[in-house]
Design an enzyme around this catalytic site. Sequence first.
Site, PDB file in Angstrom:
ATOM      1  N   GLN A   1     -58.734 177.795  73.684  1.00  0.00           N
ATOM      2  CA  GLN A   1     -59.023 176.538  74.543  1.00  0.00           C
ATOM      3  C   GLN A   1     -58.397 176.505  75.769  1.00  0.00           C
ATOM      4  OE1 GLN A   1     -56.829 172.776  73.977  1.00  0.00           O
ATOM      5  NE2 GLN A   1     -58.851 171.919  73.167  1.00  0.00           N
TER       6      GLN A   1
ATOM      7  N   CYS B   1     -55.758 165.968  76.121  1.00  0.00           N
ATOM      8  CA  CYS B   1     -54.526 166.172  75.996  1.00  0.00           C
ATOM      9  C   CYS B   1     -53.990 164.863  76.587  1.00  0.00           C
ATOM     10  CB  CYS B   1     -53.921 167.453  76.437  1.00  0.00           C
ATOM     11  SG  CYS B   1     -52.219 167.414  76.252  1.00  0.00           S
TER      12      CYS B   1
ATOM     13  N   GLY C   1     -59.570 163.248  63.725  1.00  0.00           N
ATOM     14  CA  GLY C   1     -58.550 162.214  63.744  1.00  0.00           C
ATOM     15  C   GLY C   1     -58.209 161.839  62.253  1.00  0.00           C
TER      16      GLY C   1
ATOM     17  N   GLY D   1     -55.625 168.566  61.845  1.00  0.00           N
ATOM     18  CA  GLY D   1     -54.613 169.033  62.604  1.00  0.00           C
ATOM     19  C   GLY D   1     -53.272 168.840  61.852  1.00  0.00           C
ATOM     20  N   ARG D   2     -52.430 167.567  62.009  1.00  0.00           N
ATOM     21  CA  ARG D   2     -51.135 167.431  61.479  1.00  0.00           C
ATOM     22  C   ARG D   2     -50.860 167.366  60.014  1.00  0.00           C
ATOM     23  NH1 ARG D   2     -50.917 161.881  64.600  1.00  0.00           N
ATOM     24  NH2 ARG D   2     -53.095 162.055  63.850  1.00  0.00           N
TER      25      ARG D   2
HETATM   26  C1  LIG Z   1     -48.192 169.284  68.201  1.00  0.00           C
HETATM   27  C2  LIG Z   1     -49.476 168.881  68.445  1.00  0.00           C
HETATM   28  C3  LIG Z   1     -50.036 169.590  69.526  1.00  0.00           C
HETATM   29  C4  LIG Z   1     -51.309 169.406  69.989  1.00  0.00           C
HETATM   30  N1  LIG Z   1     -51.871 170.230  71.064  1.00  0.00           N
HETATM   31  C5  LIG Z   1     -53.122 169.919  71.368  1.00  0.00           C
HETATM   32  C6  LIG Z   1     -53.711 171.165  72.173  1.00  0.00           C
HETATM   33  O1  LIG Z   1     -53.058 172.279  72.718  1.00  0.00           O
HETATM   34  N2  LIG Z   1     -55.125 170.942  72.382  1.00  0.00           N
HETATM   35  C7  LIG Z   1     -56.033 169.955  71.749  1.00  0.00           C
HETATM   36  O2  LIG Z   1     -57.155 169.899  72.218  1.00  0.00           O
HETATM   37  N3  LIG Z   1     -55.296 168.955  70.999  1.00  0.00           N
HETATM   38  C8  LIG Z   1     -54.189 169.223  70.826  1.00  0.00           C
HETATM   39  N4  LIG Z   1     -53.370 168.246  69.701  1.00  0.00           N
HETATM   40  C9  LIG Z   1     -54.384 167.376  69.238  1.00  0.00           C
HETATM   41  C10 LIG Z   1     -54.902 167.698  67.933  1.00  0.00           C
HETATM   42  O3  LIG Z   1     -55.595 168.872  68.178  1.00  0.00           O
HETATM   43  C11 LIG Z   1     -55.815 166.801  67.311  1.00  0.00           C
HETATM   44  O4  LIG Z   1     -56.646 166.090  68.056  1.00  0.00           O
HETATM   45  C12 LIG Z   1     -54.886 165.413  66.952  1.00  0.00           C
HETATM   46  O5  LIG Z   1     -53.588 166.005  66.238  1.00  0.00           O
HETATM   47  C13 LIG Z   1     -55.742 164.658  65.977  1.00  0.00           C
HETATM   48  O6  LIG Z   1     -56.122 165.339  64.662  1.00  0.00           O
HETATM   49  P1  LIG Z   1     -55.074 165.310  63.345  1.00  0.00           P
HETATM   50  O7  LIG Z   1     -54.998 163.554  63.136  1.00  0.00           O
HETATM   51  O8  LIG Z   1     -55.913 165.856  62.181  1.00  0.00           O
HETATM   52  O9  LIG Z   1     -53.790 165.652  63.626  1.00  0.00           O
HETATM   53  C14 LIG Z   1     -52.073 168.322  69.378  1.00  0.00           C
HETATM   54  C15 LIG Z   1     -51.732 167.679  68.365  1.00  0.00           C
HETATM   55  C16 LIG Z   1     -50.363 167.889  68.019  1.00  0.00           C
HETATM   56  C17 LIG Z   1     -49.799 166.946  66.970  1.00  0.00           C
END
Ligand SMILES: Cc1cc2nc3c(=O)[nH]c(=O)nc-3n(C[C@H](O)[C@H](O)[C@H](O)COP(=O)(O)O)c2cc1C
Length: 335
Positions: A76, A106, A208, A231-232
Amino acid sequence: MLEVKPLRIGNVEVSPPLVLAPMAGVTNALFRKLFKPFGFGLTVSEFVSADALVRTNRHSLEMIEVYAEERPTAVQLHGSDPTVMAQAAAFIEECGADIVDINFGCPAPKITKGGDGAAILKDPVLAVAICAAVRKAVKRAPVTVKMRLGWDATNYTYLDIARRAAAVGIDAFTLHGRYGKQFYKGEADWSHIRQLKAELSVPVIGNGDIADPLDAMRRLQETGVDAVMVGRAALGNPWLVRDIAAALRGQRPPPAPTPRERADFALLHYDAMIERYGDRSGTLQMRKHLGWYVKGIHGASTLRERMNAAIDPAEVRALIAQAAAADVEQPDRQT
Ligand SMILES: Cc1cc2nc3c(=O)[nH]c(=O)nc-3n(C[C@H](O)[C@H](O)[C@H](O)COP(=O)(O)O)c2cc1C
């Protein structure tokens, strides 16, 4: 019952349709290689600055490294200058990215104040210019976009941008159902993800708040998205990925990992970090992961404090062994 099909993005097959979210400071090649076998069909790198890459910044070059074991992998990029983005995209394709992903999501001030990330959602013309330039520069690999709904709650631009970006050749979109200024507050609004899927003929990945296999199945069913991104919830918990992958195959989740299995995996992760980054840097980088691994066990906060103070690998390993002997607090992992 919902029949879950593999996702195809251009020449890349994503099977199962379960994607590891890009996470800065987390999803480097080592992490992706360790977590991929639990069931991700696609992994995504942390974002990399296009500006830094074209200046051949050494750290950025390390960030675009892709290991064979984790493929297919999207790398990315973030940036707001179409020419620089195009140059960086051509470079990461040459270096082996299976997919080039563009970050329009972001919300971190250090990124948006330079006009990158979610700030681009304010300017659909610029967003589409970046997509067109990148698409033109990348020869074989699919080009995808990961975006939020818009910059703020008053102006959702995702539909406008995605329609026009698809018209210039973007191969798939990931939509995180929050707007930029929302950061991570509230809940992701999947009604917009459903709408995007209904509007586009290219694949849409929904993202999300997916926290368990039921969420994943429900989101796939209700919105018709082609894949879900997690993600998280996967942090410190690759077994969740295994459970979601089982659900996608129509199977029940395997038994939950024992504290020993969790600790053994944390140790494997730690040893790999030490080997890759050395004792000091590996230990410092591992602290956040250890905090996630001990989540939900008795005495987690004391253990976490001691792990955060330890610098000698022998001491860290002893603390991980201690975690293996602890009981798990069930049913939630909130500690
Ligand atoms: C620590 C952290 C770093 C992240 N870094 C990026 C990133 O580099 N690029 C991106 O597109 N999203 C980034 N995100 C967003 C995640 O890719 C994702 O869209 C967001 O956490 C929601 O998904 P989730 O609810 O499953 O965590 C980041 C999220 C977290 C928590």
